[in-house]
Design a protein around this motif. Structure first.
Motif, short mmCIF file in Angstrom:
data_model
loop_
_atom_site.label_atom_id
_atom_site.label_comp_id
_atom_site.label_asym_id
_atom_site.label_seq_id
_atom_site.Cartn_x
_atom_site.Cartn_y
_atom_site.Cartn_z
N VAL A 180 3.65 13.09 -12.88
CA VAL A 180 3.77 11.67 -12.55
C VAL A 180 5.16 11.16 -12.95
O VAL A 180 5.82 10.44 -12.20
N SER A 181 5.61 11.55 -14.14
CA SER A 181 6.93 11.14 -14.63
C SER A 181 8.03 11.59 -13.68
O SER A 181 8.97 10.84 -13.40
N LYS A 182 7.91 12.82 -13.20
CA LYS A 182 8.92 13.37 -12.27
C LYS A 182 8.94 12.57 -10.97
O LYS A 182 10.00 12.22 -10.45
N MET A 183 7.77 12.25 -10.44
CA MET A 183 7.70 11.51 -9.18
C MET A 183 8.19 10.07 -9.33
O MET A 183 8.77 9.50 -8.41
N LEU A 184 7.95 9.48 -10.51
CA LEU A 184 8.40 8.11 -10.74
C LEU A 184 9.91 8.04 -10.99
O LEU A 184 10.49 6.96 -10.98
N VAL A 190 0.83 -1.20 0.00
CA VAL A 190 0.00 0.00 0.00
C VAL A 190 0.87 1.25 0.00
O VAL A 190 0.57 2.24 -0.68
N PHE A 191 1.99 1.20 0.74
CA PHE A 191 2.91 2.33 0.76
C PHE A 191 3.41 2.63 -0.66
O PHE A 191 3.45 3.79 -1.09
N ALA A 192 3.75 1.57 -1.41
CA ALA A 192 4.22 1.75 -2.78
C ALA A 192 3.11 2.25 -3.70
O ALA A 192 3.37 3.00 -4.65
N CYS A 193 1.87 1.85 -3.41
CA CYS A 193 0.74 2.33 -4.21
C CYS A 193 0.55 3.85 -4.07
O CYS A 193 0.05 4.49 -4.99
N TYR A 194 0.96 4.40 -2.93
CA TYR A 194 0.77 5.83 -2.70
C TYR A 194 2.06 6.65 -2.86
O TYR A 194 2.05 7.86 -2.67
N THR A 195 3.16 5.96 -3.21
CA THR A 195 4.43 6.68 -3.45
C THR A 195 5.03 6.39 -4.83
O THR A 195 5.82 7.18 -5.34
N GLY A 196 4.69 5.23 -5.41
CA GLY A 196 5.25 4.84 -6.69
C GLY A 196 6.66 4.30 -6.60
O GLY A 196 7.32 4.08 -7.62
N LEU A 197 7.17 4.03 -5.39
CA LEU A 197 8.53 3.52 -5.24
C LEU A 197 8.61 2.05 -5.66
O LEU A 197 7.67 1.28 -5.46
N SER A 198 9.74 1.68 -6.22
CA SER A 198 9.98 0.28 -6.58
C SER A 198 10.32 -0.51 -5.31
O SER A 198 10.51 0.06 -4.23
#
Length: 409
Positions: A371-375, A253-261
């Motif tokens: 989104v691209s910047k955050m990813l 869930v943390f990754a769903c809200y941060t986009g971290l691998s």
């Protein structure tokens, strides 16, 4: 299946180098259509040479002596070729020439190239990425052994045919373990990695021609799965009695809200959480895979999970926020969670990254550039794979359009 080489030897004179009626004698060695010429440092009168037999004419002593020398030289070349076969050394016309002349070969092989690449990028590439290069190397070497009967292969002998046959080898490869057969895109990934190491060889001037110049990679478009808002909420609200499943759910869930691998999540340190320009909490890291900077404002759901695991008696005491778990185990536990939550999707940790890009951000109107910047993507083109038209977004946009048109009317 090819296990032998085409091999030939012939002797000839170079008529364009005739001087005072004499021409130099050369030996030509041909292996698999590639040839090298070797000067024998001897000359003969052009009228004393038989171009059909590749030998001296007549019975005089000088002709007999020369023909005896040519016969011995031919035997020596054949012996070298046979020794290469027995030792399973890579065979090429140049290699035979260097062995014959006793000169040091400057040729490089596939295994030498991969070893150089893997050592050069050992501290640059993420371990998961480097491991993929090891796998590609394994496939290339297995192909060379299967198709050509060689334990190694000279770089200069790699051509379009080699690549085409390697692709067919991967298509027909039958795994001996529990793994599935390679998909089209999986095959293309191996070829793409092989192309990258070949490009390194070209830059190092270990190769002259690029075998990939006319070779095209053909990726198939694959729809990226992601969780819908309802599925994400279902996982968030689910109560797990088993602590390990509860922890895996929190990471996901943390990754769903941060986009971290996966790797960026488990390596997240306390000092990666900063106060941003808006006086709110942000995550500021360099992505391990690409070294691209990624700055992500923390949404309340992600911040709550960080606070939950900021426990000085656990990983946080060592500088990392989350206790370490392998990606393999994590994905295995996610399969359990998907069954418990009755979600009919391939639940892997990377699905969380897709969910952040679509359900959490794009679906809620966040511009793709943001989104691209955050990813942490280096190119907007990379982000566009996540930007498939979401039906719910289309519906919301059309509702807004109807409202505007209705008011206008």
């Amino acid at each position: 299946m090819k296990t032998t080489n085409t091999f030939g030897i012939r002797f000839f004179i170079k008529n364009n180098l005739i001087k005072d009626g004499e021409a130099p004698i050369y030996s030509r060695i041909t292996v698999d259509g590639t040839r090298v010429d070797i000067s024998l440092k001897r000359k003969i009168n052009v009228h004393d040479w038989n171009p059909v037999l590749g030998s001296a004419k007549g019975s005089k002593e000088s002709s007999k002596s020369l023909n005896h020398y040519l016969k011995e030289l031919e035997s020596r070349i054949i012996q070298i070729y046979q020794e290469f076969q027995i030792k399973k050394n890579p065979i090429s016309a140049d290699a035979i020439k260097h062995e014959l002349l006793g000169t040091e070969t400057k040729e490089h092989t596939i295994s030498m190239l991969f070893e150089y690449h893997n050592e050069k990028y050992r501290n640059v590439l993420a371990w998961g990425t480097l491991k993929n290069y090891f796998t590609t190397q394994k496939y290339v070497m297995a192909f060379a052994k299967s198709q050509y009967g060689k334990d190694d292969f000279f770089l200069q002998d790699i051509n379009y045919r080699f690549l085409n046959e390697f692709e067919l080898y991967l298509i027909n490869y039958e795994p001996q373990d529990h793994h599935k057969r390679l998909s089209n895109n999986g095959i293309m990934k191996h070829l793409e990695r092989f192309r990258k190491v070949i490009n390194l060889a070209l830059r190092m001037e270990w190769m002259v021609k690029d075998p990939f110049a006319k070779f095209s990679l053909r990726y198939q478009k694959v729809e990226r799965e992601y969780l819908t808002p309802a599925e994400l909420k279902q996982i968030e609200k689910k109560k797990f009695d088993i602590p390990r499943l509860s922890y895996i759910r929190d990471l996901f869930v943390f990754a769903c809200y941060t986009g971290l691998s996966y790797i960026d999540t488990v390596n997240l340190k306390n000092h990666d959480v900063i106060i941003g320009i808006d006086e709110e909490y942000w995550i500021s890291i360099s992505r391990q895979k690409t070294q691209q900077k990624s700055n992500v404002p923390l949404l309340p759901q992600a911040l709550d999970i960080i606070r939950k695991y900021m426990d000085p008696d656990r990983a946080y005491a060592k500088g990392k926020i989350f206790p370490l778990i392998s990606n393999q185990k994590l994905n295995a536990y996610l399969k359990e969670i998907s069954i418990i939550c009755n979600i009919k999707k391939n639940m892997t940790f990377h699905l969380a990254r897709h969910t952040f890009a679509t359900t959490v951000t794009l679906l809620n109107g966040v511009p793709i550039e943001t989104v691209s910047k955050m990813l942490g993507h280096a190119s907007l083109k990379t982000t566009q794979v996540y930007a498939k038209v979401v039906e719910q977004k289309v519906s919301n946009d059309m509702k807004e359009l109807r409202r505007k048109l209705g008011n206008s009317k």
